[in-house]
Design an enzyme around this catalytic site. Sequence first.
Site, PDB file in Angstrom:
ATOM      1  N   LYS A 170       0.191  -4.158   5.253  1.00 42.98           N
ATOM      2  CA  LYS A 170       0.637  -5.127   6.264  1.00 42.98           C
ATOM      3  C   LYS A 170       1.604  -6.138   5.667  1.00 42.98           C
ATOM      4  O   LYS A 170       2.568  -6.557   6.300  1.00 42.98           O
ATOM      5  CB  LYS A 170      -0.573  -5.842   6.869  1.00 42.98           C
ATOM      6  CG  LYS A 170      -1.420  -4.920   7.717  1.00 42.98           C
ATOM      7  CD  LYS A 170      -2.507  -5.653   8.460  1.00 42.98           C
ATOM      8  CE  LYS A 170      -3.574  -4.677   8.936  1.00 42.98           C
ATOM      9  NZ  LYS A 170      -3.035  -3.577   9.735  1.00 42.98           N
ATOM     10  N   GLU A 219      -5.337  -8.802   3.506  1.00 38.71           N
ATOM     11  CA  GLU A 219      -5.490  -7.584   2.691  1.00 38.71           C
ATOM     12  C   GLU A 219      -5.403  -7.868   1.201  1.00 38.71           C
ATOM     13  O   GLU A 219      -5.257  -6.936   0.410  1.00 38.71           O
ATOM     14  CB  GLU A 219      -4.422  -6.535   3.088  1.00 38.71           C
ATOM     15  CG  GLU A 219      -4.730  -5.865   4.410  1.00 38.71           C
ATOM     16  CD  GLU A 219      -3.797  -4.702   4.737  1.00 38.71           C
ATOM     17  OE1 GLU A 219      -2.712  -4.596   4.143  1.00 38.71           O
ATOM     18  OE2 GLU A 219      -4.170  -3.901   5.609  1.00 38.71           O
ATOM     19  N   ASP A 228       3.059  -5.535  12.771  1.00 37.45           N
ATOM     20  CA  ASP A 228       3.801  -6.130  11.646  1.00 37.45           C
ATOM     21  C   ASP A 228       5.242  -6.432  12.060  1.00 37.45           C
ATOM     22  O   ASP A 228       5.809  -7.465  11.701  1.00 37.45           O
ATOM     23  CB  ASP A 228       3.799  -5.169  10.447  1.00 37.45           C
ATOM     24  CG  ASP A 228       2.381  -4.872   9.969  1.00 37.45           C
ATOM     25  OD1 ASP A 228       1.513  -5.752  10.095  1.00 37.45           O
ATOM     26  OD2 ASP A 228       2.149  -3.748   9.489  1.00 37.45           O
ATOM     27  N   ASN A 233      -5.176 -10.066  17.109  1.00 33.39           N
ATOM     28  CA  ASN A 233      -5.215  -9.245  18.311  1.00 33.39           C
ATOM     29  C   ASN A 233      -6.482  -9.621  19.085  1.00 33.39           C
ATOM     30  O   ASN A 233      -7.227 -10.525  18.670  1.00 33.39           O
ATOM     31  CB  ASN A 233      -5.132  -7.747  17.973  1.00 33.39           C
ATOM     32  CG  ASN A 233      -6.337  -7.262  17.173  1.00 33.39           C
ATOM     33  OD1 ASN A 233      -7.406  -7.874  17.188  1.00 33.39           O
ATOM     34  ND2 ASN A 233      -6.164  -6.164  16.475  1.00 33.39           N
ATOM     35  N   THR A 277       1.817   2.614  14.301  1.00 37.13           N
ATOM     36  CA  THR A 277       1.634   1.963  12.993  1.00 37.13           C
ATOM     37  C   THR A 277       2.782   0.975  12.737  1.00 37.13           C
ATOM     38  O   THR A 277       3.939   1.300  12.956  1.00 37.13           O
ATOM     39  CB  THR A 277       1.613   3.018  11.852  1.00 37.13           C
ATOM     40  OG1 THR A 277       0.728   4.073  12.223  1.00 37.13           O
ATOM     41  CG2 THR A 277       1.157   2.402  10.547  1.00 37.13           C
ATOM     42  N   ASN A 285       0.834  -1.210   0.000  1.00 33.82           N
ATOM     43  CA  ASN A 285       0.000   0.000   0.000  1.00 33.82           C
ATOM     44  C   ASN A 285       0.863   1.252   0.000  1.00 33.82           C
ATOM     45  O   ASN A 285       1.924   1.281   0.630  1.00 33.82           O
ATOM     46  CB  ASN A 285      -0.874   0.072   1.261  1.00 33.82           C
ATOM     47  CG  ASN A 285      -1.959  -0.982   1.288  1.00 33.82           C
ATOM     48  OD1 ASN A 285      -2.381  -1.477   0.244  1.00 33.82           O
ATOM     49  ND2 ASN A 285      -2.413  -1.323   2.478  1.00 33.82           N
ATOM     50  N   ALA A 286       0.333   2.296  -0.658  1.00 29.78           N
ATOM     51  CA  ALA A 286       0.906   3.640  -0.490  1.00 29.78           C
ATOM     52  C   ALA A 286       0.205   4.234   0.732  1.00 29.78           C
ATOM     53  O   ALA A 286      -1.014   4.430   0.713  1.00 29.78           O
ATOM     54  CB  ALA A 286       0.629   4.464  -1.731  1.00 29.78           C
TER      55      ALA A 286
HETATM   56  O1  RIB Z   1      -0.305  -2.446   9.785  1.00 32.66           O
HETATM   57  C1  RIB Z   1      -0.133  -1.170   9.228  1.00 32.66           C
HETATM   58  C2  RIB Z   1      -0.548  -1.177   7.778  1.00 32.66           C
HETATM   59  O2  RIB Z   1      -1.925  -1.422   7.687  1.00 32.66           O
HETATM   60  C3  RIB Z   1      -0.321   0.138   7.055  1.00 32.66           C
HETATM   61  O3  RIB Z   1       0.964   0.227   6.487  1.00 32.66           O
HETATM   62  C4  RIB Z   1      -1.479   0.187   6.058  1.00 32.66           C
HETATM   63  O4  RIB Z   1      -1.085   0.183   4.723  1.00 32.66           O
HETATM   64  C5  RIB Z   1      -2.377  -0.986   6.404  1.00 32.66           C
HETATM   65  O5  RIB Z   1      -2.214  -2.039   5.545  1.00 32.66           O
END
Ligand code: RIB
Length: 299
Positions: free
Chosen positions: A38, A136, A243, A179, A239, A9-10
């Site tokens: 993610k 995703e 991950d 989670n 954020t 993703n951007a």
């Molecule tokens: O887990 C964070 C990510 O979730 C972000 O980078 C966003 O793109 C979403 O996919």
Amino acid sequence: MILNFGSLNADLVFSVPHFVRPGETLASDGVALHAGGKGANQSIALARAGAKTAHAGKIGPDGAWMKSRLDQEGVDTRHVLVDDRVLSGQAIIQVNPQGENCILLSAGANGAITRGEIDGILSNYGRHDLLVLQNEISETAHLIEAARARGMVVVFNAAPCTPAVKSYPLSLLSLLVVNETEGADLTGETGVQAILDAAAKLWPETALLLTLGGEGAWFAHRQSRIHQGVFPAKVVDTTAAGDTFLGFFLAAWSGGASPQEALKRAALAASITVSRPGAADSIPTAREVDDVLRTLLPG
Ligand code: RIB
């Protein structure tokens, strides 16, 4: 080899005084564009943690810079497909002064991955390989089934957790990562112990990694249960903390570390990620984690 079949993703990240309310027009304190998703974040975390990692996924004609970002990290991107008919995945992220975020997604090319493309890519992998998935991209249930049919070990991070996840073949997984909210949605239970108990009954062969933010994480498999607390950090932006946790956990666990050791490295790496802004850019290297771990050793 670890194959991560996941989103790119951007991420357009807005720093906001509070999350925008219904009907409100809010001026942000700043905006930045980052590579994220993610999937891509977890590939970067795996690579920075020292795991040999390949990323499979799909971008649009606007997404070459995101693929380059993975290349720079030493991730094998030969299975990142380009589809000229769709735009790449996008995320609008608000980050508040407490470092909390909320995320709005457009799947774009991530949602245009076909069964044929999956089968073609998986034909390069087998029982010595581990597949990592998040929720995703399109055809996730097929990915789980096709990878298991090839003998691969499959790890699924059920995020974001949509109603469809309940219909996925979760009993085929070696590890399910959730989670507390996702764990409650999938098991129908509330509270950590009830979720762990229910998961063990629903998917007896599947280990569960339950992440709890500031309360740490649990690893549970059959009768065994291990808890890992968090390492203190000044939170700037959460954020990609999840991950980072998963990437570092898997790199250690798949390399033969015990769940205890893997959890500790993962928690430490996540504590570094939350102390920095951004998604992929905030993920530490194995060396940074080792340096902090050394300072924690007694004597
Ligand atoms: O887990 C964070 C990510 O979730 C972000 O980078 C966003 O793109 C979403 O996919």
